[in-house]
Design a protein around this motif. Structure first.
Motif, PDB file in Angstrom:
ATOM      1  N   LEU A 144     -21.005 -32.726  21.339  1.00 34.72           N
ATOM      2  CA  LEU A 144     -19.713 -33.376  21.119  1.00 34.72           C
ATOM      3  C   LEU A 144     -19.889 -34.536  20.157  1.00 34.72           C
ATOM      4  O   LEU A 144     -20.759 -35.395  20.371  1.00 34.72           O
ATOM      5  CB  LEU A 144     -19.225 -33.980  22.436  1.00 34.72           C
ATOM      6  N   ARG A 145     -19.054 -34.580  19.136  1.00 35.96           N
ATOM      7  CA  ARG A 145     -19.136 -35.672  18.164  1.00 35.96           C
ATOM      8  C   ARG A 145     -17.743 -36.234  17.882  1.00 35.96           C
ATOM      9  O   ARG A 145     -17.047 -35.755  16.986  1.00 35.96           O
ATOM     10  CB  ARG A 145     -19.824 -35.176  16.888  1.00 35.96           C
ATOM     11  N   PRO A 146     -17.332 -37.236  18.637  1.00 33.53           N
ATOM     12  CA  PRO A 146     -16.019 -37.832  18.404  1.00 33.53           C
ATOM     13  C   PRO A 146     -15.993 -38.555  17.055  1.00 33.53           C
ATOM     14  O   PRO A 146     -16.975 -39.188  16.671  1.00 33.53           O
ATOM     15  CB  PRO A 146     -15.873 -38.860  19.540  1.00 33.53           C
ATOM     16  N   GLY A 201     -21.449 -27.718  12.010  1.00 31.36           N
ATOM     17  CA  GLY A 201     -21.189 -28.921  12.807  1.00 31.36           C
ATOM     18  C   GLY A 201     -22.084 -30.069  12.392  1.00 31.36           C
ATOM     19  O   GLY A 201     -21.667 -31.229  12.335  1.00 31.36           O
ATOM     20  N   ASP A 202     -23.329 -29.754  12.096  1.00 29.67           N
ATOM     21  CA  ASP A 202     -24.260 -30.773  11.629  1.00 29.67           C
ATOM     22  C   ASP A 202     -23.736 -31.412  10.349  1.00 29.67           C
ATOM     23  O   ASP A 202     -23.696 -32.639  10.219  1.00 29.67           O
ATOM     24  CB  ASP A 202     -25.628 -30.120  11.372  1.00 29.67           C
ATOM     25  N   ILE A 203     -23.285 -30.587   9.432  1.00 28.16           N
ATOM     26  CA  ILE A 203     -22.865 -31.088   8.119  1.00 28.16           C
ATOM     27  C   ILE A 203     -21.545 -31.845   8.206  1.00 28.16           C
ATOM     28  O   ILE A 203     -21.422 -32.962   7.702  1.00 28.16           O
ATOM     29  CB  ILE A 203     -22.755 -29.914   7.123  1.00 28.16           C
ATOM     30  N   ALA A 232     -20.196 -33.310  10.633  1.00 30.18           N
ATOM     31  CA  ALA A 232     -20.276 -34.557  11.418  1.00 30.18           C
ATOM     32  C   ALA A 232     -20.682 -35.731  10.519  1.00 30.18           C
ATOM     33  O   ALA A 232     -20.208 -36.859  10.702  1.00 30.18           O
ATOM     34  CB  ALA A 232     -21.267 -34.408  12.565  1.00 30.18           C
ATOM     35  N   ASP A 233     -21.553 -35.485   9.558  1.00 31.44           N
ATOM     36  CA  ASP A 233     -21.925 -36.573   8.647  1.00 31.44           C
ATOM     37  C   ASP A 233     -20.787 -36.901   7.679  1.00 31.44           C
ATOM     38  O   ASP A 233     -20.549 -38.066   7.365  1.00 31.44           O
ATOM     39  CB  ASP A 233     -23.203 -36.218   7.861  1.00 31.44           C
ATOM     40  N   GLU A 234     -20.084 -35.887   7.208  1.00 36.11           N
ATOM     41  CA  GLU A 234     -18.928 -36.160   6.346  1.00 36.11           C
ATOM     42  C   GLU A 234     -17.899 -36.991   7.126  1.00 36.11           C
ATOM     43  O   GLU A 234     -17.343 -37.971   6.630  1.00 36.11           O
ATOM     44  CB  GLU A 234     -18.277 -34.848   5.867  1.00 36.11           C
TER      45      GLU A 234
HETATM   46 MG    MG Z   1     -27.232 -34.163  11.421  1.00 38.61          MG
END
Ligand code: MG
Ligand code: IPM
Length: 360
Positions: free
Chosen positions: A111-113, A250-252, A254-256
């Protein structure tokens, strides 16, 4: 009942930010419940350290020693600092530490709010007119399959990574995302690359089938390239609520998304297994160049501790208290360098103390 919290300090700036995570958890645990439920008194937390990561590898020859795994297996939840060191070959700590932990505890939900806190708009590269309605969405990242399946290999002449999606793996993450959307603004966007990848096409079919059974949720699919564009053009809560996607995308994104809300230093995450032990961690890395200078932003870790309260310890009331304390510290004007937008910056400890003050 005592709840045991495993603490992994990690490398680089890890110990500095994890220290504030622990202090915030301790302070929040002492608070009386904001709600009247009789079972919700103060929390009884006990912290146990478990060394994992690059420094642990240099000392013991193992990134994730068996003893640490034993310790963590006896915990209710885990607070993990960032890990990785420039003097260790890239990939070793990631594979044997971070990914091994997520895999061992079968934390298939990440989960990445993505929330823009009031007052730090200037830290975002987006102009004010795009931020005036705020930013408040949540990325549900599949955390066990896809390109992170660790199947594949490398030779002198070619390399492969198998983008593995299984029926069970896709179903369980989609079910979680639908439930989360149900508890929020009932809007769910699935992000894939179904026009090219079979794995994504499989994902999209499962998503569309599930959407038919849940007509109360407004569902749509976006291709990942298009999503990356659209979220910059309009990041507002009217447009995005819950965004579910695979491990790599999701990894990518989330940083954007972290850039949109001002900084990786404002981005928390939680690795969850609804029937197992959850592990929270800041999205940012170990930033060895910043270690020991007292400049790093502890809020990503502190906000990750709020996620621990919400998702691992069933204390929504204390999660909200921590998030409110963060907003109060920002309202008072505290800004670490990453969110200062050129204005004078405070130190890691000043920011931590400021949050703590609002948890008394
Ligand atoms: Mg990452
Ligand atoms: C993250 C990180 C990790 C990931 C790396 C360090 C293995 O980038 O948590 O976003 O790719 O999941």
């Amino acid at each position: 009942m005592k709840q045991r919290i495993g603490v992994i300090e990690g490398d680089g700036v890890g110990p500095e930010v994890v220290n504030w995570g622990v202090r915030v958890l301790e302070a929040a645990a002492r608070l009386p419940s904001a709600w009247s439920a009789p079972t919700m008194g103060p929390l009884d937390l006990e912290f146990v350290k478990a060394p994992v990561g690059g420094s642990t590898f240099l000392e013991s020859g193992q990134v994730l020693p068996e003893a640490s795994l034993q310790t963590l297996s006896g915990c209710h939840a885990i607070l993990k600092g960032p890990m990785g060191r420039p003097d260790i070959e890239a990939g070793v700590v990631e594979r044997d530490g971070i990914l091994a932990l997520r895999q061992h505890f079968e934390q298939y939900i990440n989960l990445r709010p993505v929330k823009l806190y009031n007052g730090i708009e200037a830290a975002s590269p987006l102009k004010d007119s795009l931020l005036k309605r705020g930013v408040d969405f949540i990325i549900v990242r599949e955390n066990s399959e896809g390109l992170y399946s660790r199947m594949g290999g490398i030779t002198e002449t070619s390399a492969t990574d198998i983008n593995l999606f299984t029926e069970r793996g896709v179903r369980r993450i989609l079910e979680f995302a639908f439930d989360l959307a149900q508890s929020r603004r009932k809007n769910l966007v699935s992000v894939d690359k179904a026009n090219v990848l079979s794995a994504s096409l499989f994902w999209r079919r499962k998503f569309e089938a599930m959407a038919k059974t849940q007509p109360q949720i407004e569902c749509s699919s976006q291709l990942v390239d298009s999503f990356c564009l659209l979220v910059l053009q309009d990041p507002s809560p009217a447009r995005w609520d819950v965004v579910v996607t695979d491990n790599m995308f999701g990894d990518i994104i989330a940083d954007e998304a972290a850039a949109i809300v001002g900084s990786l230093g404002m981005s928390p995450s939680a690795n969850l297994n609804p029937r197992g032990i959850g592990m929270v961690e800041p999205v940012h890395g170990s930033a060895p160049d910043l270690a020991g200078q007292g400049v790093v932003n502890p809020l990503a870790t502190i906000l990750s501790c709020a996620l621990m309260m919400r998702h691992c310890l069933e204390r929504e009331d204390l999660a909200i208290r921590i998030e409110q304390a963060v907003q109060s510290a920002l309202d008072e004007g505290f800004r670490t360098r990453d969110i200062a937008a050129g204005a004078p910056a405070c130190t890691t400890d000043e920011m931590g103390e400021a949050v703590l003050k609002y948890l008394q």
